[in-house]
Design a protein around this motif. Structure first.
Motif, PDB file in Angstrom:
ATOM      1  N   ALA A  90     120.486  66.306  71.413  1.00  0.00           N
ATOM      2  CA  ALA A  90     119.945  67.466  70.932  1.00  0.00           C
ATOM      3  C   ALA A  90     118.965  68.032  72.173  1.00  0.00           C
ATOM      4  N   VAL A  91     118.479  66.906  73.146  1.00  0.00           N
ATOM      5  CA  VAL A  91     117.515  67.317  74.140  1.00  0.00           C
ATOM      6  C   VAL A  91     118.369  68.558  75.234  1.00  0.00           C
ATOM      7  N   GLN A  92     119.743  67.990  75.477  1.00  0.00           N
ATOM      8  CA  GLN A  92     120.389  68.619  76.389  1.00  0.00           C
ATOM      9  C   GLN A  92     120.865  70.089  75.652  1.00  0.00           C
ATOM     10  N   LEU A  93     121.137  69.820  74.496  1.00  0.00           N
ATOM     11  CA  LEU A  93     121.394  71.448  73.533  1.00  0.00           C
ATOM     12  C   LEU A  93     120.304  72.298  73.967  1.00  0.00           C
ATOM     13  N   THR A  94     119.354  71.794  73.437  1.00  0.00           N
ATOM     14  CA  THR A  94     117.858  72.778  73.580  1.00  0.00           C
ATOM     15  C   THR A  94     117.823  73.228  74.900  1.00  0.00           C
ATOM     16  N   ALA A  95     118.053  72.193  75.888  1.00  0.00           N
ATOM     17  CA  ALA A  95     117.702  72.946  77.472  1.00  0.00           C
ATOM     18  C   ALA A  95     118.849  73.844  77.648  1.00  0.00           C
ATOM     19  N   LEU A  96     120.087  73.731  77.346  1.00  0.00           N
ATOM     20  CA  LEU A  96     121.154  74.892  77.396  1.00  0.00           C
ATOM     21  C   LEU A  96     120.760  75.921  76.699  1.00  0.00           C
ATOM     22  N   VAL A  97     120.269  75.960  75.635  1.00  0.00           N
ATOM     23  CA  VAL A  97     120.124  77.173  74.709  1.00  0.00           C
ATOM     24  C   VAL A  97     118.635  77.875  75.240  1.00  0.00           C
ATOM     25  N   MET A  98     117.918  77.179  75.726  1.00  0.00           N
ATOM     26  CA  MET A  98     116.493  77.545  76.138  1.00  0.00           C
ATOM     27  C   MET A  98     116.896  78.315  77.652  1.00  0.00           C
ATOM     28  N   GLN A 132     119.474  83.359  77.820  1.00  0.00           N
ATOM     29  CA  GLN A 132     118.868  84.331  77.172  1.00  0.00           C
ATOM     30  C   GLN A 132     119.889  84.997  76.184  1.00  0.00           C
ATOM     31  N   ALA A 133     121.072  85.029  76.500  1.00  0.00           N
ATOM     32  CA  ALA A 133     122.205  85.474  75.344  1.00  0.00           C
ATOM     33  C   ALA A 133     122.135  84.457  74.180  1.00  0.00           C
ATOM     34  N   LEU A 134     122.368  83.265  74.552  1.00  0.00           N
ATOM     35  CA  LEU A 134     122.276  82.345  73.484  1.00  0.00           C
ATOM     36  C   LEU A 134     120.855  82.469  72.559  1.00  0.00           C
ATOM     37  N   GLN A 135     120.000  82.695  73.364  1.00  0.00           N
ATOM     38  CA  GLN A 135     118.579  82.746  72.650  1.00  0.00           C
ATOM     39  C   GLN A 135     118.800  84.027  71.603  1.00  0.00           C
ATOM     40  N   GLN A 136     119.058  85.125  72.355  1.00  0.00           N
ATOM     41  CA  GLN A 136     119.082  86.358  71.445  1.00  0.00           C
ATOM     42  C   GLN A 136     120.045  86.355  70.490  1.00  0.00           C
ATOM     43  N   GLN A 137     121.218  85.580  70.364  1.00  0.00           N
ATOM     44  CA  GLN A 137     122.133  85.510  69.272  1.00  0.00           C
ATOM     45  C   GLN A 137     121.630  84.606  68.270  1.00  0.00           C
ATOM     46  N   LEU A 138     121.185  83.431  68.605  1.00  0.00           N
ATOM     47  CA  LEU A 138     120.225  82.532  67.479  1.00  0.00           C
ATOM     48  C   LEU A 138     119.104  83.241  66.841  1.00  0.00           C
ATOM     49  N   LEU A 139     118.368  84.054  67.617  1.00  0.00           N
ATOM     50  CA  LEU A 139     117.097  84.945  67.124  1.00  0.00           C
ATOM     51  C   LEU A 139     117.552  85.812  66.136  1.00  0.00           C
ATOM     52  N   ALA A 140     118.699  86.801  66.489  1.00  0.00           N
ATOM     53  CA  ALA A 140     119.353  87.644  65.430  1.00  0.00           C
ATOM     54  C   ALA A 140     119.994  86.920  64.246  1.00  0.00           C
ATOM     55  N   MET A 141     120.529  86.002  64.345  1.00  0.00           N
ATOM     56  CA  MET A 141     121.007  85.097  63.062  1.00  0.00           C
ATOM     57  C   MET A 141     119.704  84.637  62.262  1.00  0.00           C
ATOM     58  N   LEU A 142     118.486  84.231  62.998  1.00  0.00           N
ATOM     59  CA  LEU A 142     117.521  83.714  62.321  1.00  0.00           C
ATOM     60  C   LEU A 142     116.858  84.897  61.503  1.00  0.00           C
ATOM     61  N   VAL A 143     116.685  86.127  62.269  1.00  0.00           N
ATOM     62  CA  VAL A 143     116.134  87.109  61.468  1.00  0.00           C
ATOM     63  C   VAL A 143     116.823  87.712  60.464  1.00  0.00           C
ATOM     64  N   SER A 175     111.989  75.740  68.012  1.00  0.00           N
ATOM     65  CA  SER A 175     111.685  76.043  69.285  1.00  0.00           C
ATOM     66  C   SER A 175     111.690  77.615  69.676  1.00  0.00           C
ATOM     67  N   ILE A 176     112.697  78.237  69.635  1.00  0.00           N
ATOM     68  CA  ILE A 176     113.096  79.433  69.910  1.00  0.00           C
ATOM     69  C   ILE A 176     112.253  80.397  68.974  1.00  0.00           C
ATOM     70  N   SER A 177     112.012  80.070  67.938  1.00  0.00           N
ATOM     71  CA  SER A 177     111.040  81.028  66.879  1.00  0.00           C
ATOM     72  C   SER A 177     109.373  80.822  67.284  1.00  0.00           C
ATOM     73  N   GLU A 178     109.309  79.667  67.625  1.00  0.00           N
ATOM     74  CA  GLU A 178     107.777  79.545  68.123  1.00  0.00           C
ATOM     75  C   GLU A 178     107.620  80.109  69.532  1.00  0.00           C
ATOM     76  N   GLU A 179     108.416  80.016  70.328  1.00  0.00           N
ATOM     77  CA  GLU A 179     108.310  80.739  71.821  1.00  0.00           C
ATOM     78  C   GLU A 179     108.176  82.200  71.495  1.00  0.00           C
ATOM     79  N   ARG A 180     108.908  82.632  70.529  1.00  0.00           N
ATOM     80  CA  ARG A 180     108.718  84.124  70.311  1.00  0.00           C
ATOM     81  C   ARG A 180     107.655  84.415  69.288  1.00  0.00           C
TER      82      ARG A 180
END
Length: 141
Positions: free
Chosen positions: A104-112, A115-126, A14-19
């Motif tokens: 998982a739905v609640q986790l996704t909502a919290l992460v989405m 911005q800080a969590l998204q950036q950390q997960l994106l950095a980890m993914l990259v 979801s995060i990578s698709e959004e970006r």
């Protein structure tokens, strides 16, 4: 909180698709084989000068073949073997382990929503895609 590897993969998708993230996985082994084969044939046909020409032509052909076509990162993530998905799961859960969530739905909502969590997960993914898969990451607009 038990969480399934599949749920975290969906979150990362979801995060990578959004970006609109894509990656080109270079297949250097195939390029090396082509380069060596063309150089070998050049050497058989033309001796030492043929070897040089075959190596140059093979190198160009190998580079062209391995220039990599971009695939969406969500597709790459879902095609990973279970051991690699587990590795990503472990890295991702280390980032959001402090969150309180029930599914998982609640986790996704919290992460989405963060911005800080998204950036950390994106950095980890990259980092994972570039280091482990030796791929080049691109963001489409």
């Amino acid at each position: 909180m038990p969480v399934m590897v599949e749920d975290v993969m969906k979150l990362l998708c979801s995060i990578s698709e959004e970006r609109k993230m894509k990656a080109a996985v270079k297949q250097s082994g195939r390029g090396a084989l082509v380069t060596g084969a063309v150089a070998f044939v050049g050497g058989l046909v033309g001796g030492p000068p043929g070897l040089a020409v075959g190596g140059a032509v093979g190198g160009l052909l190998g580079a062209w073949m391995t220039s990599g076509q971009y695939k969406p990162i969500p597709q790459i993530l879902m095609e990973l073997p279970p051991a690699e998905q587990q590795k990503l799961f472990n890295e991702a859960t280390a980032i959001f382990r402090h969150l309180e969530w029930t599914d998982a739905v609640q986790l996704t909502a919290l992460v989405m929503g963060s911005q800080a969590l998204q950036q950390q997960l994106l950095a980890m993914l990259v980092n994972y895609v570039t280091k482990e898969l030796q791929a080049e990451v691109r963001y489409d607009d």
